[in-house]
Design an enzyme around this catalytic site. Structure first.
Site, PDB file in Angstrom:
ATOM      1  N   TRP A  31       0.809  -1.223   0.000  1.00 39.31           N
ATOM      2  CA  TRP A  31       0.000   0.000   0.000  1.00 39.31           C
ATOM      3  C   TRP A  31       0.841   1.271   0.000  1.00 39.31           C
ATOM      4  O   TRP A  31       0.304   2.370  -0.016  1.00 39.31           O
ATOM      5  CB  TRP A  31      -0.956   0.012   1.189  1.00 39.31           C
ATOM      6  CG  TRP A  31      -0.309  -0.321   2.495  1.00 39.31           C
ATOM      7  CD1 TRP A  31       0.342   0.530   3.334  1.00 39.31           C
ATOM      8  CD2 TRP A  31      -0.242  -1.609   3.109  1.00 39.31           C
ATOM      9  NE1 TRP A  31       0.819  -0.133   4.436  1.00 39.31           N
ATOM     10  CE2 TRP A  31       0.466  -1.457   4.326  1.00 39.31           C
ATOM     11  CE3 TRP A  31      -0.719  -2.880   2.771  1.00 39.31           C
ATOM     12  CZ2 TRP A  31       0.718  -2.523   5.192  1.00 39.31           C
ATOM     13  CZ3 TRP A  31      -0.467  -3.934   3.628  1.00 39.31           C
ATOM     14  CH2 TRP A  31       0.239  -3.757   4.816  1.00 39.31           C
ATOM     15  N   GLU A  44      -5.173   1.176   6.014  1.00 36.83           N
ATOM     16  CA  GLU A  44      -5.287   1.690   7.374  1.00 36.83           C
ATOM     17  C   GLU A  44      -6.440   1.041   8.122  1.00 36.83           C
ATOM     18  O   GLU A  44      -6.337   0.739   9.314  1.00 36.83           O
ATOM     19  CB  GLU A  44      -5.457   3.217   7.360  1.00 36.83           C
ATOM     20  CG  GLU A  44      -4.222   3.977   6.921  1.00 36.83           C
ATOM     21  CD  GLU A  44      -3.046   3.786   7.854  1.00 36.83           C
ATOM     22  OE1 GLU A  44      -3.224   3.306   8.987  1.00 36.83           O
ATOM     23  OE2 GLU A  44      -1.908   4.109   7.448  1.00 36.83           O
ATOM     24  N   GLY A  88     -11.598 -10.141  11.437  1.00 39.69           N
ATOM     25  CA  GLY A  88     -12.380  -9.744  12.604  1.00 39.69           C
ATOM     26  C   GLY A  88     -12.837  -8.296  12.541  1.00 39.69           C
ATOM     27  O   GLY A  88     -12.558  -7.578  11.587  1.00 39.69           O
ATOM     28  N   TYR A 127      -7.765   9.363  13.212  1.00 39.21           N
ATOM     29  CA  TYR A 127      -6.481   8.806  12.777  1.00 39.21           C
ATOM     30  C   TYR A 127      -6.492   8.474  11.287  1.00 39.21           C
ATOM     31  O   TYR A 127      -5.595   8.879  10.534  1.00 39.21           O
ATOM     32  CB  TYR A 127      -6.119   7.557  13.574  1.00 39.21           C
ATOM     33  CG  TYR A 127      -5.015   6.786  12.897  1.00 39.21           C
ATOM     34  CD1 TYR A 127      -3.712   7.270  12.919  1.00 39.21           C
ATOM     35  CD2 TYR A 127      -5.275   5.626  12.178  1.00 39.21           C
ATOM     36  CE1 TYR A 127      -2.690   6.607  12.254  1.00 39.21           C
ATOM     37  CE2 TYR A 127      -4.266   4.958  11.512  1.00 39.21           C
ATOM     38  CZ  TYR A 127      -2.977   5.453  11.553  1.00 39.21           C
ATOM     39  OH  TYR A 127      -1.982   4.803  10.868  1.00 39.21           O
ATOM     40  N   ASP A 145      -2.065   7.281  16.225  1.00 46.38           N
ATOM     41  CA  ASP A 145      -2.493   5.919  16.533  1.00 46.38           C
ATOM     42  C   ASP A 145      -1.675   5.412  17.709  1.00 46.38           C
ATOM     43  O   ASP A 145      -0.988   6.189  18.393  1.00 46.38           O
ATOM     44  CB  ASP A 145      -2.328   5.007  15.315  1.00 46.38           C
ATOM     45  CG  ASP A 145      -0.860   4.783  14.944  1.00 46.38           C
ATOM     46  OD1 ASP A 145       0.014   5.548  15.426  1.00 46.38           O
ATOM     47  OD2 ASP A 145      -0.584   3.837  14.184  1.00 46.38           O
TER      48      ASP A 145
END
Length: 370
Positions: A31, A44, A88, A127, A145
């Site tokens: 990325w 992110e 998740g 963030y 973060d």
């Protein structure tokens, strides 16, 4: 009280940090090959609560399936959940799709280019908005973060509790004074890399850190005290009973409701202890719960069978606010039965459907007790 550095020291910090990033930063991450806001955004969101090495194959597969914002916006939810399976926190990808739909207007993608405007998109917090704005659009805003909390807390010995919402603004203001206005995206990514290498939570290596001369906590040996973080409230314990029923037609599975935890995922029947007793804290006997589950199976699914525990040892699965203890009960039907709800699924059929992590743990438990 935070004593901010002089302009000269800030300039030296930026230069030192970015020189290190240019030489040793993780620029090979998929990325980071461009500054496309879509690529930054997806990475992110995936990296929240997930390690980089775990994310890489998910990111690459996701980009193959949904290469553009338009593709994400129009994807069937079941395909989207299947692509996210194993990461998740599935609300993340559901919110991503809603945000993608916000971005697409009359067939064109219109990206906000400031942190403030990006925060208006579904699921994008301060963030992520700062990361996109700084990397893709060069807005000089600090992306705060866990890594940034840790790095900045040690650099300046900030003793504010990072679990308190108001503390983020304090760190944001400090970060905004430090950030390089010409290379804000690289600066934020350098802070991320620093926090995941030399300035980790444990086993940090400040002695070899490129910014050790700026690290106030390192200078006086107090790094273990930063960042300050109060203890989280313990997750609520919930007992569940998962039911594996087989018949000549396969396994009994059902799609979860559209709302609530595990929404729209496929699982074996799951019963919470609270469905059998008004007092979840009361002592209970497994034999009694087996009998109660048999009665509910007959009532809910039209299935009459004898169940037995696969093991008295429960599967543990932890969410941010709940801790599940799941006991697996098994039963077998020798003939085909039409069920009131749910579907009989073969292994190949269910493998194509999105299943939550707790269901994968149930499969593992079943394989271990064959």
């Amino acid at each position: 009280m935070i004593t901010m550095w002089t302009d000269e020291k800030i300039h030296q910090f930026r230069k030192t940090l970015l020189n290190w990033y240019d030489q040793a930063g993780r620029k090979n991450l998929p990325w980071r090959q461009d500054q496309d806001p879509y690529h930054v955004w997806v990475s992110e969101i995936m990296l929240q609560q997930t390690q980089v090495n775990t994310v890489i194959p998910y990111y690459q597969r996701f980009m193959t399936l949904f290469p553009t914002v338009e593709a994400l916006a129009s994807a069937p939810e079941e395909q989207l959940l299947k692509a996210w399976e194993g990461l998740g926190y599935y609300s993340r990808v559901r919110n991503m799709q809603k945000a993608a739909q916000q971005l697409v207007t009359d067939g064109r993608v219109e990206w906000p280019q400031t942190m403030k405007e990006l925060e208006k998109l579904k699921g994008i917090g301060p963030y992520t908005a700062a990361a996109i704005a700084s990397i893709a659009f060069l807005e000089p805003v600090a992306a705060i973060d866990g890594n940034a909390f840790r790095v900045l807390a040690r650099l300046f010995k900030i003793d504010a509790d990072i679990r308190l919402p108001r503390t983020r603004q304090l760190f944001f203001e400090v970060g905004n004074q430090l950030i390089d206005p010409k290379r804000p995206g690289d600066f934020n990514q350098a802070i991320m890399d620093l926090g995941s290498s030399y300035m980790t939570a444990k086993n940090y290596d400040s002695e070899h850190s490129p910014v050790k001369a700026f690290n106030a906590a390192y200078q006086d040996g107090t790094e273990d005290f930063y960042p300050v973080k109060s203890k989280a409230r313990p997750a609520r314990l919930i007992h569940y009973f998962a039911v594996r029923i087989t018949s000549p037609s396969g396994y009994l599975f059902e799609k979860r409701p559209k709302q609530g935890l595990l929404a729209n995922f496929w699982t074996m029947p799951l019963y919470a202890l609270t469905e059998f007793t008004e007092d979840p804290e009361a002592d209970w006997q497994l034999a009694e719960m087996v009998t109660a589950t048999e009665k509910r199976l007959k009532m809910d699914y039209g299935i009459q069978t004898t169940l037995k525990p696969l093991s008295e040892k429960a599967i543990t699965h932890v969410y941010s606010h709940q801790k599940w203890q799941v006991i697996v009960l098994t039963g077998t039907l020798d003939t085909e039965v039409d069920v009131k709800r749910g579907q009989w699924q073969t292994l190949s059929e269910i493998a194509k459907k999105p299943q939550p992590k707790v269901q994968e743990k149930i499969w593992q438990h079943l394989r271990a007790h064959k």
